[in-house]
Design a protein around this motif. Structure first.
Motif, PDB file in Angstrom:
ATOM      1  N   LEU A 298       0.899  -1.232  -0.227  1.00  0.00           N
ATOM      2  CA  LEU A 298      -0.048  -0.059   0.038  1.00  0.00           C
ATOM      3  C   LEU A 298       0.974   1.230  -0.049  1.00  0.00           C
ATOM      4  CD1 LEU A 298      -2.696   1.466   0.251  1.00  0.00           C
ATOM      5  CD2 LEU A 298      -2.468   1.183   2.864  1.00  0.00           C
ATOM      6  N   LEU A 299       0.863   2.044  -1.065  1.00  0.00           N
ATOM      7  CA  LEU A 299       1.734   3.038  -1.285  1.00  0.00           C
ATOM      8  C   LEU A 299       0.989   4.448  -0.472  1.00  0.00           C
ATOM      9  CD1 LEU A 299       3.467   4.199  -4.537  1.00  0.00           C
ATOM     10  CD2 LEU A 299       2.553   5.824  -2.906  1.00  0.00           C
ATOM     11  N   GLY A 300       1.857   5.018   0.407  1.00  0.00           N
ATOM     12  CA  GLY A 300       1.115   6.316   0.631  1.00  0.00           C
ATOM     13  C   GLY A 300       1.521   6.384   2.124  1.00  0.00           C
ATOM     14  N   PRO A 301       1.454   7.526   2.806  1.00  0.00           N
ATOM     15  CA  PRO A 301       1.487   8.710   1.697  1.00  0.00           C
ATOM     16  C   PRO A 301       2.700   8.975   1.165  1.00  0.00           C
ATOM     17  CG  PRO A 301       1.681   9.538   4.098  1.00  0.00           C
ATOM     18  CD  PRO A 301       1.610   8.013   3.911  1.00  0.00           C
TER      19      PRO A 301
ATOM     20  N   ARG B 174       3.047  -6.416  -6.440  1.00  0.00           N
ATOM     21  CA  ARG B 174       1.956  -5.533  -6.860  1.00  0.00           C
ATOM     22  C   ARG B 174       2.047  -4.406  -5.826  1.00  0.00           C
ATOM     23  NH1 ARG B 174       0.566 -10.212  -4.841  1.00  0.00           N
ATOM     24  NH2 ARG B 174       0.206 -11.147  -6.766  1.00  0.00           N
ATOM     25  N   VAL B 175       1.455  -3.188  -6.530  1.00  0.00           N
ATOM     26  CA  VAL B 175       1.214  -2.185  -5.580  1.00  0.00           C
ATOM     27  C   VAL B 175      -0.029  -1.626  -5.603  1.00  0.00           C
ATOM     28  CG1 VAL B 175       2.377   0.452  -5.006  1.00  0.00           C
ATOM     29  CG2 VAL B 175       3.810  -1.515  -5.711  1.00  0.00           C
ATOM     30  N   LEU B 176      -0.694  -0.988  -4.692  1.00  0.00           N
ATOM     31  CA  LEU B 176      -1.933  -0.435  -4.408  1.00  0.00           C
ATOM     32  C   LEU B 176      -1.862   0.987  -3.745  1.00  0.00           C
ATOM     33  CD1 LEU B 176      -5.204  -1.166  -3.909  1.00  0.00           C
ATOM     34  CD2 LEU B 176      -4.362  -1.940  -1.815  1.00  0.00           C
ATOM     35  N   LEU B 177      -2.710   2.023  -4.415  1.00  0.00           N
ATOM     36  CA  LEU B 177      -2.798   3.234  -3.696  1.00  0.00           C
ATOM     37  C   LEU B 177      -4.231   3.504  -4.162  1.00  0.00           C
ATOM     38  CD1 LEU B 177      -2.764   5.583  -6.134  1.00  0.00           C
ATOM     39  CD2 LEU B 177      -0.469   5.051  -6.113  1.00  0.00           C
ATOM     40  N   VAL B 178      -4.604   4.635  -3.382  1.00  0.00           N
ATOM     41  CA  VAL B 178      -5.761   5.401  -3.452  1.00  0.00           C
ATOM     42  C   VAL B 178      -5.319   6.887  -3.683  1.00  0.00           C
ATOM     43  CG1 VAL B 178      -7.870   6.439  -2.276  1.00  0.00           C
ATOM     44  CG2 VAL B 178      -6.988   4.077  -1.614  1.00  0.00           C
ATOM     45  N   GLY B 179      -5.703   7.145  -5.096  1.00  0.00           N
ATOM     46  CA  GLY B 179      -5.295   8.440  -5.656  1.00  0.00           C
ATOM     47  C   GLY B 179      -6.019   8.896  -7.067  1.00  0.00           C
TER      48      GLY B 179
ATOM     49  N   PRO C   5     -11.639  -0.380   2.260  1.00  0.00           N
ATOM     50  CA  PRO C   5     -12.600  -0.305   3.235  1.00  0.00           C
ATOM     51  C   PRO C   5     -13.421   1.292   3.084  1.00  0.00           C
ATOM     52  CG  PRO C   5     -10.745  -0.861   4.427  1.00  0.00           C
ATOM     53  CD  PRO C   5     -10.144  -0.635   3.066  1.00  0.00           C
ATOM     54  N   PRO C   6     -14.542   1.298   3.254  1.00  0.00           N
ATOM     55  CA  PRO C   6     -15.298   2.530   3.119  1.00  0.00           C
ATOM     56  C   PRO C   6     -14.475   3.671   4.117  1.00  0.00           C
ATOM     57  CG  PRO C   6     -16.816   0.661   3.825  1.00  0.00           C
ATOM     58  CD  PRO C   6     -15.450   0.208   3.951  1.00  0.00           C
ATOM     59  N   PRO C   7     -14.960   4.715   3.673  1.00  0.00           N
ATOM     60  CA  PRO C   7     -15.967   5.242   2.576  1.00  0.00           C
ATOM     61  C   PRO C   7     -14.802   5.613   1.342  1.00  0.00           C
ATOM     62  CG  PRO C   7     -15.263   7.160   4.042  1.00  0.00           C
ATOM     63  CD  PRO C   7     -14.331   5.790   4.520  1.00  0.00           C
ATOM     64  N   THR C   8     -14.168   4.724   0.795  1.00  0.00           N
ATOM     65  CA  THR C   8     -13.132   5.052  -0.244  1.00  0.00           C
ATOM     66  C   THR C   8     -13.627   5.098  -1.394  1.00  0.00           C
ATOM     67  OG1 THR C   8     -11.256   4.146   1.166  1.00  0.00           O
ATOM     68  CG2 THR C   8     -11.034   4.105  -1.522  1.00  0.00           C
ATOM     69  N   ASN C   9     -13.661   5.748  -2.554  1.00  0.00           N
ATOM     70  CA  ASN C   9     -14.201   6.062  -3.612  1.00  0.00           C
ATOM     71  C   ASN C   9     -13.851   4.673  -4.672  1.00  0.00           C
ATOM     72  OD1 ASN C   9     -14.770   6.579  -6.141  1.00  0.00           O
ATOM     73  ND2 ASN C   9     -14.709   8.933  -6.376  1.00  0.00           N
ATOM     74  N   PRO C  10     -14.362   4.138  -4.991  1.00  0.00           N
ATOM     75  CA  PRO C  10     -13.863   2.784  -5.886  1.00  0.00           C
ATOM     76  C   PRO C  10     -13.168   3.519  -7.212  1.00  0.00           C
ATOM     77  CG  PRO C  10     -16.121   2.372  -5.561  1.00  0.00           C
ATOM     78  CD  PRO C  10     -16.010   3.916  -4.833  1.00  0.00           C
ATOM     79  N   ASP C  11     -13.249   4.505  -7.886  1.00  0.00           N
ATOM     80  CA  ASP C  11     -12.474   5.074  -8.812  1.00  0.00           C
ATOM     81  C   ASP C  11     -11.042   5.587  -8.534  1.00  0.00           C
ATOM     82  OD1 ASP C  11     -14.713   4.836 -10.376  1.00  0.00           O
ATOM     83  OD2 ASP C  11     -15.387   6.898 -10.241  1.00  0.00           O
ATOM     84  N   ARG C  12     -10.694   5.689  -6.995  1.00  0.00           N
ATOM     85  CA  ARG C  12      -9.501   6.278  -6.684  1.00  0.00           C
ATOM     86  C   ARG C  12      -8.644   4.928  -6.235  1.00  0.00           C
ATOM     87  NH1 ARG C  12      -8.730  11.353  -5.750  1.00  0.00           N
ATOM     88  NH2 ARG C  12      -7.370  10.783  -3.797  1.00  0.00           N
ATOM     89  N   VAL C  13      -9.145   3.650  -6.526  1.00  0.00           N
ATOM     90  CA  VAL C  13      -8.568   2.412  -5.961  1.00  0.00           C
ATOM     91  C   VAL C  13      -7.580   2.017  -7.272  1.00  0.00           C
ATOM     92  CG1 VAL C  13      -8.449   0.142  -4.975  1.00  0.00           C
ATOM     93  CG2 VAL C  13     -10.122   1.834  -4.366  1.00  0.00           C
ATOM     94  N   LEU C  14      -6.249   2.091  -7.164  1.00  0.00           N
ATOM     95  CA  LEU C  14      -5.550   1.950  -8.147  1.00  0.00           C
ATOM     96  C   LEU C  14      -4.540   0.900  -7.883  1.00  0.00           C
ATOM     97  CD1 LEU C  14      -4.768   5.517  -9.133  1.00  0.00           C
ATOM     98  CD2 LEU C  14      -6.604   4.275 -10.000  1.00  0.00           C
ATOM     99  N   GLY C  15      -3.974   0.136  -8.877  1.00  0.00           N
ATOM    100  CA  GLY C  15      -2.767  -0.756  -8.878  1.00  0.00           C
ATOM    101  C   GLY C  15      -1.869  -0.827  -9.828  1.00  0.00           C
ATOM    102  N   LEU C  16      -0.562  -1.190  -9.633  1.00  0.00           N
ATOM    103  CA  LEU C  16       0.370  -1.375 -10.343  1.00  0.00           C
ATOM    104  C   LEU C  16       1.075  -2.932 -10.328  1.00  0.00           C
ATOM    105  CD1 LEU C  16       2.524   0.112 -12.328  1.00  0.00           C
ATOM    106  CD2 LEU C  16       3.988   0.405 -10.344  1.00  0.00           C
ATOM    107  N   GLU C  17       1.302  -3.473 -11.449  1.00  0.00           N
ATOM    108  CA  GLU C  17       1.900  -4.651 -11.647  1.00  0.00           C
ATOM    109  C   GLU C  17       3.505  -4.390 -11.523  1.00  0.00           C
ATOM    110  OE1 GLU C  17       0.335  -6.898 -14.842  1.00  0.00           O
ATOM    111  OE2 GLU C  17      -0.992  -7.511 -13.799  1.00  0.00           O
TER     112      GLU C  17
END
Length: 162
Positions: free
Chosen positions: A74-77, A108-113, A132-144
């Protein structure tokens, strides 16, 4: 000239002050912080970028998480001091840390952005991964970091237990 190095315990105050400066006061109330509670950071990937006189201008941190039985980062901040924003320091830190993550065997890397910003590094929306809520699903991003690393990975993101 800039120097990128792993964050040390003595950097904690300066890095936290940078995050406080760059983000809203309620940043620790975000759902991504619940995934970090009680979980040690991935030390070799938490980096600081210093200028020629040793001032921290940027910082990035990574945390281990689990998704459907798979490990991920999980990348961030990630933050850049306001006086240095727009100079490419965030991109420099991002690329360096992702290279290090791949060298350490992370897949794999995950972030919210924001997808428009992070897509230049190869991040794409993860439709089958739920923060987990209340995260906007459009902001859940991943990189291989390895080919096919996100194939078959789906479910709710959970804390990686120490």
């Amino acid at each position: 000239m800039y120097q990128i190095s792993p964050e040390t315990p003595s950097d904690e105050y300066e890095v936290e002050a940078l995050y406080d400066l760059c983000f809203a006061p309620g940043r620790t109330a975000l759902s991504s912080y619940r995934l970090r509670d009680g979980v040690p950071r991935v030390a070799g990937l938490c980096l600081v970028l210093r200028n020629e006189v040793g001032i921290v201008l940027a910082a990035i941190r990574f945390w281990p998480v689990r998704i459907g039985g798979y490990d991920a980062l999980l990348l961030g901040p990630i933050a850049v001091h306001p006086t240095a924003q727009g100079e490419g320091l965030g991109a420099l830190l991002m690329r360096d840390s992702l290279t290090r993550a791949a060298q350490l065997g992370w897949r794999r890397v995950l972030l919210v952005g924001d997808a428009p910003y992070y897509s230049r590094f190869g991040f794409q929306r993860l439709d089958a991964v739920e923060m987990p809520p209340p995260t906007n699903p459009d902001r859940v991003l991943g990189l291989e970091l390895a080919d096919g690393a996100w194939v078959g990975v789906e479910g709710v993101v959970e804390r990686a237990l120490p």
